[in-house]
Design an enzyme around this catalytic site. Structure first.
Site, PDB file in Angstrom:
ATOM      1  N   TYR A  29     -55.663 -26.381   4.951  1.00 20.13           N
ATOM      2  CA  TYR A  29     -54.879 -25.229   4.966  1.00 20.13           C
ATOM      3  C   TYR A  29     -54.845 -24.155   6.750  1.00 20.13           C
ATOM      4  CZ  TYR A  29     -53.056 -27.696   0.666  1.00 20.13           C
ATOM      5  OH  TYR A  29     -52.896 -28.057  -0.141  1.00 20.13           O
ATOM      6  N   TYR A  44     -50.634 -28.007  -9.802  1.00 22.32           N
ATOM      7  CA  TYR A  44     -51.482 -28.210  -8.757  1.00 22.32           C
ATOM      8  C   TYR A  44     -51.682 -29.783  -9.078  1.00 22.32           C
ATOM      9  CZ  TYR A  44     -53.655 -29.087  -4.509  1.00 22.32           C
ATOM     10  OH  TYR A  44     -54.562 -29.715  -3.876  1.00 22.32           O
ATOM     11  N   ASP A  51     -54.169 -33.912 -15.842  1.00 18.38           N
ATOM     12  CA  ASP A  51     -55.045 -33.237 -15.747  1.00 18.38           C
ATOM     13  C   ASP A  51     -56.243 -32.348 -15.364  1.00 18.38           C
ATOM     14  OD1 ASP A  51     -55.454 -33.296 -13.001  1.00 18.38           O
ATOM     15  OD2 ASP A  51     -54.118 -33.052 -11.746  1.00 18.38           O
ATOM     16  N   LYS A 105     -63.551 -32.957  -9.131  1.00 29.18           N
ATOM     17  CA  LYS A 105     -64.552 -31.937  -8.964  1.00 29.18           C
ATOM     18  C   LYS A 105     -65.837 -31.896  -9.529  1.00 29.18           C
ATOM     19  CE  LYS A 105     -60.641 -28.913  -7.840  1.00 29.18           C
ATOM     20  NZ  LYS A 105     -59.333 -29.375  -7.194  1.00 29.18           N
TER      21      LYS A 105
HETATM   22  C1  LIG Z   1     -58.485 -30.007  -7.044  1.00 28.71           C
HETATM   23  C2  LIG Z   1     -57.328 -30.421  -7.971  1.00 28.71           C
HETATM   24  C3  LIG Z   1     -56.644 -31.824  -7.494  1.00 28.71           C
HETATM   25  C4  LIG Z   1     -57.070 -32.329  -6.401  1.00 28.71           C
HETATM   26  O1  LIG Z   1     -58.235 -33.333  -5.639  1.00 28.71           O
HETATM   27  P1  LIG Z   1     -58.308 -33.305  -4.557  1.00 28.71           P
HETATM   28  O2  LIG Z   1     -60.376 -33.804  -4.703  1.00 28.71           O
HETATM   29  O3  LIG Z   1     -58.949 -31.728  -3.986  1.00 28.71           O
HETATM   30  O4  LIG Z   1     -58.140 -34.151  -3.952  1.00 28.71           O
HETATM   31  C5  LIG Z   1     -55.681 -32.418  -8.759  1.00 28.71           C
HETATM   32  N1  LIG Z   1     -55.292 -31.467  -9.525  1.00 28.71           N
HETATM   33  C6  LIG Z   1     -55.652 -30.609  -9.522  1.00 28.71           C
HETATM   34  C7  LIG Z   1     -56.189 -29.995 -11.228  1.00 28.71           C
HETATM   35  C8  LIG Z   1     -56.958 -30.251  -9.088  1.00 28.71           C
HETATM   36  O5  LIG Z   1     -57.280 -28.718  -9.490  1.00 28.71           O
END
Ligand SMILES: *Cc1c(COP(=O)(O)O)cnc(C)c1O
Length: 443
Positions: A25, A153, A258, A287
């Protein structure tokens, strides 16, 4: 740590970086400041000039065991001695098979089928693709849209962007180029609110209204369970999540959880879905999966979803990245998960939570602060107005602290191994910096 560079070498490094390296960003015509890190060990980042910073970010939720961990280093080395990579089409290898089995064992519910991929955003793409293919294979051509929560997100790729918050999300710019998804209001009842709380009932009623109006065209609901991360660092009631699970079932809509940010203990449970005692149909992980060593993500599916896909028209899941199941990343994920589970990680998160509460409490009284909230290993100071990122970052670095605020949010999710004295220095540095900004001192 001894990787120090002299002033000329630092200047050369920064010049190279500014000329060529695009940061997250970031602008290339007026690049933001970047701090050169040359080594990291435990909870400390070493800057090129020799200064050390206490790391309050765990490199965006990932480095849960800290940096340069001997067990993880050894796991990487051992895998490297066999092979760094081999294709996953028509080939398998011990690390991938073991990791998939391990993930299926530890996640909530029964999600036995694991698709390994490269990053969180791709795991979300795969989860959405699974949901669409599932309904197609049921002969349900109308169920192609997603219902997401405002304030969410889910990543930076296009389908993932389409389910991020449509207004405050970082991608409103692309509206028109993205598939138009549906959004339910952000649940407002706090983490502690229970099912019989009026605020939970109100959240559920608003969600049900959004769901019922469009259920016939929905493939899935996608959400971050209990903690919305990059979309606002917002915590909500597990009772709401439990109700969402029930409403999805009632309407024949799949639930995609997610847990890319919340997975592997961060909220005090191994997975945030456990706070609500529910399991999704599709689960996205990323992550912290490799303890912050390599990019790896996974999308897990229930038997119903995978059978639906594989008995459908295509007969296969239409996805297969080049570096799928990378052995080095799989070996690190196995080592990181086994290391986590071999430790009293719940007690560590409780200690972190207490330390964050005590350490950040002082910020609540500052006039510019709207709210301080803590859950598990996540501490958030929400300001009334956006912070000036470069300035606050400089003041924090001067205090030996690394965090990366955005917008109105000054937040930390330290490595789980952080000891009380370092945690106190981290939170103290944050509170002192905010205080200094309010009193207008320039430091
Ligand atoms: C960081 C994140 C993503 C995206 O993961 P990247 O490895 O950056 O592509 C998707 N969903 C959530 C909840 C996240 O925190």
């Amino acid at each position: 740590m001894d990787q120090q560079l002299d002033a000329d070498a630092i200047a050369a490094l920064l010049a190279r970086d500014r000329a060529h390296a695009w940061h997250p960003y970031a602008s290339m015509t007026s690049p933001p400041p970047a701090y050169p890190v040359v080594a990291a060990r435990g909870v400390r980042l070493q800057l090129a000039d020799g200064r050390e910073l206490i790391d309050g970010m765990a490199s965006w939720w990932a480095a849960i065991h800290g940096y340069n961990h001997p067990l993880l280093n050894a796991a990487a080395q051992a895998q490297l001695d066999n092979m760094a990579h081999v294709m996953f089409g028509g080939i398998t290898h011990p690390a991938a098979a073991e990791l998939c089995e391990l993930l299926a064992e530890i996640v909530p519910g029964r999600l036995p089928h694991v698709f390994l991929c490269d990053s969180g955003s791709v795991a979300v793409e795969v989860g959405i693709k699974m949901a669409l293919q599932y309904h197609l294979s049921q002969g349900n051509r109308d169920r192609k849209r997603l219902l997401a929560l405002r304030g969410g997100y889910h990543g930076d790729t296009f389908m993932a962007m389409s389910v991020c918050d449509p207004v405050t999300g970082m991608h409103h710019l692309f509206r028109g180029a993205l598939p138009e998804q549906l959004f339910a209001p952000r649940p407002e009842a706090p983490f502690a609110a229970r099912a019989d709380d009026a605020a939970v009932a109100a959240d559920v009623a608003r969600f049900e209204a959004a769901l019922a109006a469009h259920a016939h065209e929905l493939a899935a609901v996608i959400l971050e369970p209990v903690v919305q991360g990059a979309g606002g660092m917002h915590f909500y009631s597990p009772a709401f999540l439990a109700a969402v699970r029930a409403r999805c079932d009632a309407h024949g809509v799949l639930l995609i959880a997610d847990e890319i940010a919340t997975g592997f203990g961060r909220t005090g449970r191994l997975f945030a879905c456990e706070h609500a005692g529910i399991a999704p149909d599709i689960l996205c992980l990323g992550k912290a999966l490799t303890g912050g060593y390599m990019s790896l993500a996974a999308t897990l599916a229930s038997e119903r979803v995978s059978r639906g896909i594989c008995e459908g028209e295509a007969g296969v899941l239409m996805h297969g990245p080049t570096f799928m199941g990378n052995p080095l990343a799989c070996a690190l994920a196995i080592a990181s998960i086994r290391l986590l589970l071999s430790q009293p990680w719940q007690r560590r998160i409780e200690t972190l939570e207490q330390g964050l509460r005590a350490g950040l409490a002082g910020a609540a009284a500052l006039p510019g602060v709207r709210e301080v909230r803590v859950l598990g290993g996540i501490g958030v100071v929400e300001m009334k107005a956006p912070v000036e990122m470069a300035r606050i970052q400089r003041l924090l670095v001067e205090r030996g602290v690394w965090i990366r605020p955005f917008g109105k949010l000054v937040y930390t999710m330290p490595p789980y191994i952080m000891q009380p004295d370092d945690l106190a220095a981290l939170t103290g540095g944050i509170v002192d910096t905010l205080q200094q900004l309010e009193t207008g001192e320039t430091g």
